[in-house]
Design an enzyme around this catalytic site. Structure first.
Site, PDB file in Angstrom:
ATOM      1  N   GLU A  37       0.821  -1.206   0.000  1.00 25.99           N
ATOM      2  CA  GLU A  37       0.000   0.000   0.000  1.00 25.99           C
ATOM      3  C   GLU A  37       0.860   1.264   0.000  1.00 25.99           C
ATOM      4  OE1 GLU A  37      -3.184   0.494  -0.493  1.00 25.99           O
ATOM      5  OE2 GLU A  37      -3.369  -1.652  -0.845  1.00 25.99           O
ATOM      6  N   CYS A 192     -12.868   3.130 -14.734  1.00 22.42           N
ATOM      7  CA  CYS A 192     -13.285   4.512 -14.455  1.00 22.42           C
ATOM      8  C   CYS A 192     -12.052   5.406 -14.416  1.00 22.42           C
ATOM      9  CB  CYS A 192     -14.053   4.572 -13.138  1.00 22.42           C
ATOM     10  SG  CYS A 192     -15.042   6.072 -12.931  1.00 22.42           S
ATOM     11  N   CYS A 199     -16.836   3.255 -20.033  1.00 23.24           N
ATOM     12  CA  CYS A 199     -18.165   3.137 -19.431  1.00 23.24           C
ATOM     13  C   CYS A 199     -18.923   1.919 -19.958  1.00 23.24           C
ATOM     14  CB  CYS A 199     -18.968   4.402 -19.686  1.00 23.24           C
ATOM     15  SG  CYS A 199     -18.247   5.867 -18.900  1.00 23.24           S
ATOM     16  N   CYS A 202     -18.355  -0.941 -17.722  1.00 23.50           N
ATOM     17  CA  CYS A 202     -18.401  -0.656 -16.288  1.00 23.50           C
ATOM     18  C   CYS A 202     -19.597  -1.341 -15.614  1.00 23.50           C
ATOM     19  CB  CYS A 202     -18.483   0.847 -16.056  1.00 23.50           C
ATOM     20  SG  CYS A 202     -18.483   1.278 -14.297  1.00 23.50           S
ATOM     21  N   CYS A 208     -25.032   4.834 -12.665  1.00 20.82           N
ATOM     22  CA  CYS A 208     -24.091   5.961 -12.607  1.00 20.82           C
ATOM     23  C   CYS A 208     -24.769   7.264 -13.011  1.00 20.82           C
ATOM     24  CB  CYS A 208     -22.888   5.685 -13.499  1.00 20.82           C
ATOM     25  SG  CYS A 208     -21.651   7.002 -13.488  1.00 20.82           S
TER      26      CYS A 208
END
Length: 354
Positions: A37, A192, A199, A202, A208
DNA sequence: AACACGGGGGA
DNA sequence: TCCCCAGTGTT
């Protein structure tokens, strides 16, 4: 129609389209997830992977990292950039040795207190390594949420970020936190995207708000580039009977320091009065011009060039270091600022002949 | 060349 | 508390 649950859609998508074979997904210990991370902050997956593996080979566990010298840590980090991350990583390892008995803490507040770990990273570590339920809100997730809920305003603003955290919490499921956390980051990174989002592929398209209202390209709202202040000036193109133009030397420091420039006056002032006061000239203003904008790094300068003819230049003695009369063919050899060169060039064409 | 990025640190 | 920075990749 049935309510769309964000986490359901995203988790279903993740099963077939998410990443499942990243190095830090193999053996999800707190140490390994933490290291990943930190490396992934502001750095893409493909760049991180070779560093991650090299790093783990040298420092397979927390205590080996804590016992290492900062120099060794930085050496292994070399090339990844953002070396503050490496310093904080090492510092945190030492803190964990001293304050947590060498075990990476499992309590959210303890994790958050470690150097280099903020709210989102703390949540991501605990969710991915232990399946704890915490929302995450990195750049990828912010973009997904801004679009899905059509949230206006720059996400860096506190009010906007607060709203985003609220939505992030609300979307976070109570199960399958490991997959959900990775899935949201993958969705933002691969579907995204900031530009050219996919899209059509997605899993959140149906719900959305940005997609429905065709605002995907506008969201998230970009950071307002600080509006540059606008200053105005009037530049006088003062020519004599021969067509020579009057130039003034600018002070050595500041804008266009040391360059030759056209005399400048406050645009609100009366031109005839100023010319009489400053130089004792009776002048005739030929025309006023709409002007143009010159932009510096820190402000806009709106310049109005005003063309002026003076009949008595020879009568007026000037300090030759500060003022010269420059014949029309001679201006190119002078050190002029770009806007002044532009103005002179433009008006040289229509220079009045005696 | 402008923009984006997570956390730290200073105002 | 809010703003801006550091340092690098992307567009």
């Amino acid at each position: 129609m049935a309510q769309l649950i964000v986490s359901d859609q995203v988790l279903a998508w993740f099963k077939n389209h998410g990443r499942h074979d990243l190095p830090w997904q193999q053996e999800r210990t707190l140490y390994r997830v933490w290291l990943a991370e930190i490396m992934l902050q502001q750095t893409q997956v493909a760049t991180v992977i070779p560093y991650y593996q090299k790093f783990l080979k040298h420092f397979p566990d927390l205590s080996s990292l804590a016992l290492a010298s900062l120099d060794d840590v930085l050496t292994l980090w070399a090339g990844l950039g953002y070396y503050t991350r490496a310093r904080n990583l090492h510092k945190a390892a030492v803190v964990i040795q001293q304050q947590h008995g060498g075990c990476f803490p499992e309590n959210f507040d303890d994790v958050l207190a470690l150097p280099g770990i903020g709210r989102s990273t703390a949540g991501a570590i605990l969710a991915q390594a232990l399946g704890q339920r915490h929302a995450i809100l990195d750049g990828n997730v912010k973009r997904v949420l801004c679009r899905y809920f059509a949230i206006e305003g720059w996400p860096g603003k506190k009010a906007v970020e607060k709203q985003l955290w609220r939505e992030a919490e609300a979307c976070t499921p109570h199960e399958r936190l490991v997959d959900y956390t990775q899935a949201m980051m993958d969705l933002g990174a691969t579907i995204c995207k900031r530009s050219s989002p996919k899209c059509s592929a997605c899993p959140l398209q149906a719900g959305c708000e940005a997609y429905a209202t065709q605002r995907v390209a506008e969201l998230p709202t970009r950071k307002t580039k600080k509006v540059l202040p606008v200053k105005t000036t009037r530049m006088l193109i003062i020519t004599d009977e021969s067509g020579a133009v009057m130039l003034e030397k600018r002070p050595p420091t500041g804008i266009w320091g040391g360059l030759w420039s056209l005399p400048e006056i406050d645009p609100d002032e009366n031109i005839e009065n100023v010319c009489m006061q400053r130089w004792g000239y009776s002048v005739q203003v030929i025309e006023d011009n709409p002007g143009f904008r010159h932009t510096f790094s820190h402000y806009h300068l709106d310049i109005t060039p005003s063309r002026i003819i003076v009949g008595n230049s020879a009568n007026c003695v000037q300090d030759a270091d500060k003022v010269i009369w420059c014949a029309s063919g001679e201006t190119q050899s002078r050190a002029l600022s770009a806007p002044v060169a532009r103005i002179i060039d433009q008006y040289a064409q229509s220079s009045p002949k005696t």
